[in-house]
Design a protein around this motif. Structure first.
Motif, mmCIF file in Angstrom:
data_model
loop_
_atom_site.group_PDB
_atom_site.id
_atom_site.type_symbol
_atom_site.label_atom_id
_atom_site.label_comp_id
_atom_site.label_asym_id
_atom_site.label_seq_id
_atom_site.Cartn_x
_atom_site.Cartn_y
_atom_site.Cartn_z
ATOM 1 N N ALA A 81 25.032 6.361 -19.995
ATOM 2 C CA ALA A 81 23.573 6.291 -19.930
ATOM 3 C C ALA A 81 23.110 4.887 -19.547
ATOM 4 O O ALA A 81 22.106 4.722 -18.836
ATOM 5 N N MET A 82 23.827 3.869 -19.990
ATOM 6 C CA MET A 82 23.480 2.502 -19.617
ATOM 7 C C MET A 82 23.669 2.306 -18.112
ATOM 8 O O MET A 82 22.847 1.660 -17.440
ATOM 9 N N ILE A 85 29.747 0.465 -28.751
ATOM 10 C CA ILE A 85 28.757 0.932 -27.777
ATOM 11 C C ILE A 85 29.377 1.789 -26.675
ATOM 12 O O ILE A 85 28.671 2.198 -25.743
ATOM 13 N N HIS A 133 20.803 3.759 -16.318
ATOM 14 C CA HIS A 133 19.592 2.940 -16.489
ATOM 15 C C HIS A 133 19.602 1.749 -15.539
ATOM 16 O O HIS A 133 18.555 1.362 -15.004
ATOM 17 N N TRP A 157 20.516 5.229 -25.142
ATOM 18 C CA TRP A 157 21.638 4.323 -24.915
ATOM 19 C C TRP A 157 21.494 2.997 -25.659
ATOM 20 O O TRP A 157 22.491 2.339 -25.961
ATOM 21 N N ARG A 158 20.290 2.583 -25.979
ATOM 22 C CA ARG A 158 20.103 1.327 -26.701
ATOM 23 C C ARG A 158 20.438 1.442 -28.195
ATOM 24 O O ARG A 158 20.762 0.439 -28.846
ATOM 25 N N ALA A 198 24.003 7.238 -29.576
ATOM 26 C CA ALA A 198 23.922 7.254 -28.112
ATOM 27 C C ALA A 198 23.330 8.560 -27.593
ATOM 28 O O ALA A 198 22.731 8.586 -26.519
ATOM 29 N N ASP A 199 23.506 9.642 -28.358
ATOM 30 C CA ASP A 199 22.903 10.908 -27.958
ATOM 31 C C ASP A 199 21.372 10.832 -27.992
ATOM 32 O O ASP A 199 20.695 11.575 -27.284
ATOM 33 N N SER A 219 27.648 4.868 -25.196
ATOM 34 C CA SER A 219 26.379 4.704 -24.482
ATOM 35 C C SER A 219 26.550 4.214 -23.049
ATOM 36 O O SER A 219 25.560 4.095 -22.310
ATOM 37 N N LEU A 220 27.789 3.915 -22.644
ATOM 38 C CA LEU A 220 28.000 3.325 -21.322
ATOM 39 C C LEU A 220 27.511 4.208 -20.161
ATOM 40 O O LEU A 220 26.903 3.698 -19.219
#
Length: 397
Positions: free
Chosen positions: A38-39, A32, A42, A168-169, A164-165, A35-36
């Motif tokens: 974007a996470m 993951i 969020h 993010w989930r 992730a693009d 995606s960090l």
């Protein structure tokens, strides 16, 4: 009877099931990583969100290290297959937590449970391999296991970046792969006969028939596993910053560089048994750690992007030899009825090294610079090579 059992364990579905399950372990935390950012955006309203989001990435390694000794005892008591089956279920549900949970604290709990499941999968699959195969066949399969784990890292992290693009989930979807493995585990893996847990089927190793624990080998291997992973994890943690500072490299270039390291590990792991057939455990330790030292030395030079990438590939080649060698050495040198405990200790040592690595490398790099930090990692690998060559020279394997 043993011939029939060995033939069953050597079936293609059995081997594929073990290898696919092994692919789920090594890079489970890093899946993951893309995606960090974007996470973090969020959950930016959460107090200390920058810290907690980074903990989402590192927490599984800590819980792998904490739970592995307990699961190592458990796998010897309840059996390999039950622990593997339960761990895969937890992996699929807890690993996918970011897909269906809405609060950061519950996602973090899910990541902790993911760490426990990874420890269970790692210990149970390796114990099954050690139980099913002996001698050269075991060494060959452990090399394949290490290679598939490395390839799994390449596939899952790359897929995680692509997902992730989109959102993010989405990388959390990858963890559902564990649930797809469950039918194969149920159908193609058999629990070894209970007597195999108290007596050895490996006639090539006198150590395995003994009830004595070779403390020097175990202690040295655990120490090397922790230090080796501490050094290796400076690559995914620090290389993107290192390449950015030196060459203004893009994120994609950093990803390619890290992938070359992982690919080098997979290639050498595929060749492990061929090398082991011609030499001894302690010789491979010397070769592997010396190779890693050379790689870190090239990285520390930082003279060009190409030289750094060559260094990364060289580190990977050394790591690809040392990982199956540790497992093969320990399962050959220790009593069968203690195999789960020993593998639990090895798993703890490896993942504790991964967790501690950024805690050590970050302040060290601030104090002496990243190039000197990689140089220090190379020196540490030289020390490990000398330690194994000196202390295990008279051990007959």
């Amino acid at each position: 009877m043993k011939i029939a059992i060995a033939t069953k364990f050597n079936s293609l579905p059995t081997r594929i099931t073990l290898l696919v399950a092994s692919m789920l372990t090594i890079m489970a935390s890093a899946t993951i990583a893309p995606s960090l950012p974007a996470m973090l955006k969020h959950f930016e309203s959460v107090p200390n969100s920058a810290y907690w989001v980074r903990l989402v990435l590192t927490l599984p390694a800590l819980f792998i290290a904490i739970s592995a000794p307990i699961l190592g005892v458990l796998v010897d008591r309840i059996g390999r297959k039950p622990l593997l089956f339960l761990s895969l279920i937890i992996y699929g549900l807890a690993g996918s937590s970011g897909l269906w949970l809405n609060s950061l604290d519950t996602i973090i709990i899910g990541r902790a449970l993911l760490g426990v499941s990874v420890a269970g999968i790692s210990i149970s699959t390796t114990a099954l391999i050690a139980d099913y195969y002996s001698g050269a066949a075991r060494g060959k399969f452990l090399g394949l296991q290490a290679a598939f784990s490395s390839l799994g890292g390449v596939v899952f992290v790359s897929l995680g970046g692509w997902l992730a693009d989109i959102g993010w989930r989405n990388p959390f979807l990858i963890y559902f792969a564990a649930l797809l493995v469950l039918p194969a585990v149920w159908s193609f893996l058999s629990e070894p006969p209970r007597q195999d847990s108290t007596q050895s089927s490996d006639h090539s190793s006198n150590s395995e028939k003994s009830s004595r624990l070779p403390y020097l080998i175990v202690g040295l291997t655990f120490s090397a596993a922790m230090l080796g992973q501490m050094a290796f994890y400076t690559i995914p943690v620090q290389i993107p910053f290192y390449l950015k500072n030196l060459f203004q490299s893009s994120a994609s270039q950093s990803g390619i560089a890290i992938a070359i390291c992982t690919l080098g590990s997979a290639i050498s792991s595929f060749q492990y048994q061929r090398i082991k057939a011609k030499t001894t455990f302690f010789s491979i330790y010397g070769i592997a750690f010396s190779t890693m030292a050379l790689g870190f030395g090239l990285i520390s030079l930082g003279s060009s992007f190409t030289i750094v990438v060559v260094g990364l590939g060289t580190v990977g080649i050394g790591l690809g030899l040392v990982m199956p060698n540790m497992t093969f050495c320990l399962t050959s040198a220790t009593p069968v009825n203690m195999r789960g405990k020993i593998l639990g200790g090895l798993t703890t040592s490896m993942f504790l090294g991964q967790f501690v690595s950024p805690l050590v490398s970050q302040p060290l790099s601030l104090a002496i610079g990243l190039n000197a930090t990689y140089g220090a990692a190379g020196i540490a690998m030289v020390i490990l090579a000398i330690a194994f060559m000196f202390l295990l020279w008279n051990w007959k394997d």
